[in-house]
Design an enzyme around this catalytic site. Structure first.
Site, PDB file in Angstrom:
ATOM      1  N   ASP A  59      14.002   5.622 -14.678  1.00 51.64           N
ATOM      2  CA  ASP A  59      14.574   4.367 -15.155  1.00 51.64           C
ATOM      3  C   ASP A  59      13.559   3.862 -16.383  1.00 51.64           C
ATOM      4  O   ASP A  59      12.756   3.176 -16.294  1.00 51.64           O
ATOM      5  CB  ASP A  59      14.433   3.253 -14.038  1.00 51.64           C
ATOM      6  CG  ASP A  59      14.758   1.857 -14.638  1.00 51.64           C
ATOM      7  OD1 ASP A  59      15.388   1.772 -15.647  1.00 51.64           O
ATOM      8  OD2 ASP A  59      14.468   1.018 -14.038  1.00 51.64           O
ATOM      9  N   ASP A  64      15.602   2.854 -29.133  1.00 51.57           N
ATOM     10  CA  ASP A  64      15.105   3.420 -30.261  1.00 51.57           C
ATOM     11  C   ASP A  64      16.232   3.450 -31.442  1.00 51.57           C
ATOM     12  O   ASP A  64      17.214   3.283 -31.101  1.00 51.57           O
ATOM     13  CB  ASP A  64      14.132   4.595 -30.184  1.00 51.57           C
ATOM     14  CG  ASP A  64      12.910   4.416 -31.042  1.00 51.57           C
ATOM     15  OD1 ASP A  64      13.013   4.375 -32.497  1.00 51.57           O
ATOM     16  OD2 ASP A  64      11.731   4.665 -30.507  1.00 51.57           O
ATOM     17  N   THR A 118      18.606  -7.952 -14.808  1.00 54.42           N
ATOM     18  CA  THR A 118      18.955  -9.001 -13.794  1.00 54.42           C
ATOM     19  C   THR A 118      17.993  -9.883 -13.506  1.00 54.42           C
ATOM     20  O   THR A 118      18.111 -10.955 -12.880  1.00 54.42           O
ATOM     21  CB  THR A 118      18.905  -8.161 -12.391  1.00 54.42           C
ATOM     22  OG1 THR A 118      18.188  -7.260 -12.275  1.00 54.42           O
ATOM     23  CG2 THR A 118      20.436  -7.723 -12.144  1.00 54.42           C
TER      24      THR A 118
HETATM   25  O1  C5P Z   1      11.641  -4.813  -6.530  1.00 51.30           O
HETATM   26  P1  C5P Z   1      13.128  -5.147  -7.006  1.00 51.30           P
HETATM   27  O2  C5P Z   1      14.226  -4.608  -5.974  1.00 51.30           O
HETATM   28  O3  C5P Z   1      13.162  -6.482  -7.743  1.00 51.30           O
HETATM   29  O4  C5P Z   1      13.200  -3.938  -8.098  1.00 51.30           O
HETATM   30  C1  C5P Z   1      14.040  -3.617  -8.915  1.00 51.30           C
HETATM   31  C2  C5P Z   1      14.039  -2.436  -9.763  1.00 51.30           C
HETATM   32  O5  C5P Z   1      14.924  -2.241 -10.643  1.00 51.30           O
HETATM   33  C3  C5P Z   1      12.702  -2.366 -10.710  1.00 51.30           C
HETATM   34  O6  C5P Z   1      12.133  -1.129 -10.831  1.00 51.30           O
HETATM   35  C4  C5P Z   1      13.206  -2.947 -12.000  1.00 51.30           C
HETATM   36  O7  C5P Z   1      12.298  -2.296 -13.032  1.00 51.30           O
HETATM   37  C5  C5P Z   1      14.577  -2.233 -11.845  1.00 51.30           C
HETATM   38  N1  C5P Z   1      15.535  -2.780 -13.098  1.00 51.30           N
HETATM   39  C6  C5P Z   1      15.773  -4.123 -13.005  1.00 51.30           C
HETATM   40  N2  C5P Z   1      16.938  -4.591 -13.592  1.00 51.30           N
HETATM   41  C7  C5P Z   1      17.406  -3.887 -14.541  1.00 51.30           C
HETATM   42  C8  C5P Z   1      16.999  -2.538 -14.594  1.00 51.30           C
HETATM   43  C9  C5P Z   1      16.059  -2.153 -13.669  1.00 51.30           C
HETATM   44  O8  C5P Z   1      15.259  -5.048 -12.071  1.00 51.30           O
HETATM   45  N3  C5P Z   1      18.441  -4.203 -15.229  1.00 51.30           N
END
Ligand code: C5P
Length: 227
Positions: A59, A64, A118
């Site tokens: 992720d 870029d 999100t």
């Molecule tokens: O701890 P939590 O369940 O909130 O983690 C969500 C994970 O998903 C984190 O690693 C965050 O960087 C990732 N993420 C996100 N929203 C996105 C893409 C990735 O929260 N749109």
């Protein structure tokens, strides 16, 4: 629907111990900024050693100019990674260039595009993008689909609409999951498992509700049962 467990812990040892504790489960492992910047490729290799069937989602949300993104995508495709992501706001041309670069690989990772993080609420999103989340997430998803990507990262609340606008097999991966109504932390558009199921989500990402729990393996088991 499949579960992606985020390895976002402050040390490599903690990440490895979490991965070991859930090694018997059929889950994806998500490696993001913190862990990859600190522990790099070695961590990916170690995860596969713990369980060769673990699928890895890198992720890094590439953003870029098209050629630089395609260069990075090519490097990722050489690694032990099953899925990675880019920002849809890098544009259709950049996404197309990435997909073209991956054409020569016999087996390439799945490629997803981030639509709207999100952690954005409606107001913050509008301030940055000058548009409503749903409208823009739809546009980003369509551009990703037309560029030949495999799916998008979005919130649960856009999943069904995106599939309707693109294709039923265009993948949706949704962070911001609080499986059984746990606190949202910095996430703003959160949803539980039942909602994710109803909204036809393909992958849920769960971080803190698992790794901050006393017994992460038990939470994983409970989530898998609910799936
Ligand atoms: O701890 P939590 O369940 O909130 O983690 C969500 C994970 O998903 C984190 O690693 C965050 O960087 C990732 N993420 C996100 N929203 C996105 C893409 C990735 O929260 N749109």
């Amino acid at each position: 629907m499949q579960l992606c467990v985020a390895l976002d812990l402050p040390t490599k040892e903690e990440n490895i111990s979490l991965a070991k504790s859930i090694s018997k489960y059929d889950v994806w492992i998500k490696v993001g900024f913190r862990s990859y910047i600190r522990d790099g490729r070695e961590l990916l290799e170690e995860i596969k050693t713990i369980n060769p069937d673990f699928k890895i989602f890198l992720d890094l949300k590439l953003y870029d100019i098209p050629n630089t993104m395609a260069d990075a995508a090519e490097e990722i495709a050489h690694m032990e990674v099953d899925m990675f992501n880019v920002h849809a706001s890098a544009g259709k041309k950049a996404m197309k260039t990435v997909m073209e670069r991956l054409e020569s690989f016999e087996k390439r990772p799945l490629v997803l595009a981030v639509t709207a993080l999100t952690s954005f609420d409606y107001h913050t999103f509008k301030e940055i993008y000058g548009a409503d989340i749903e409208e823009k997430a739809k546009a980003f998803a369509l551009q990703s689909y037309q560029a030949g990507l495999d799916g998008v990262v979005c919130s649960v609340f856009e999943s069904r609409m995106i599939k309707h606008e693109t294709a039923a097999d265009f993948l949706t991966l949704t962070p911001g999951i609080r499986p059984f109504g746990e606190p949202g932390d910095d996430q703003r558009r959160v949803a539980d498992i039942d909602t994710a199921k109803r909204e036809l989500v393909d992958f849920i990402v769960v971080g803190r509700p698992i790794y901050k729990a006393k017994e992460p393996a038990k939470v994983v088991e409970k989530i898998l049962e609910a799936l």
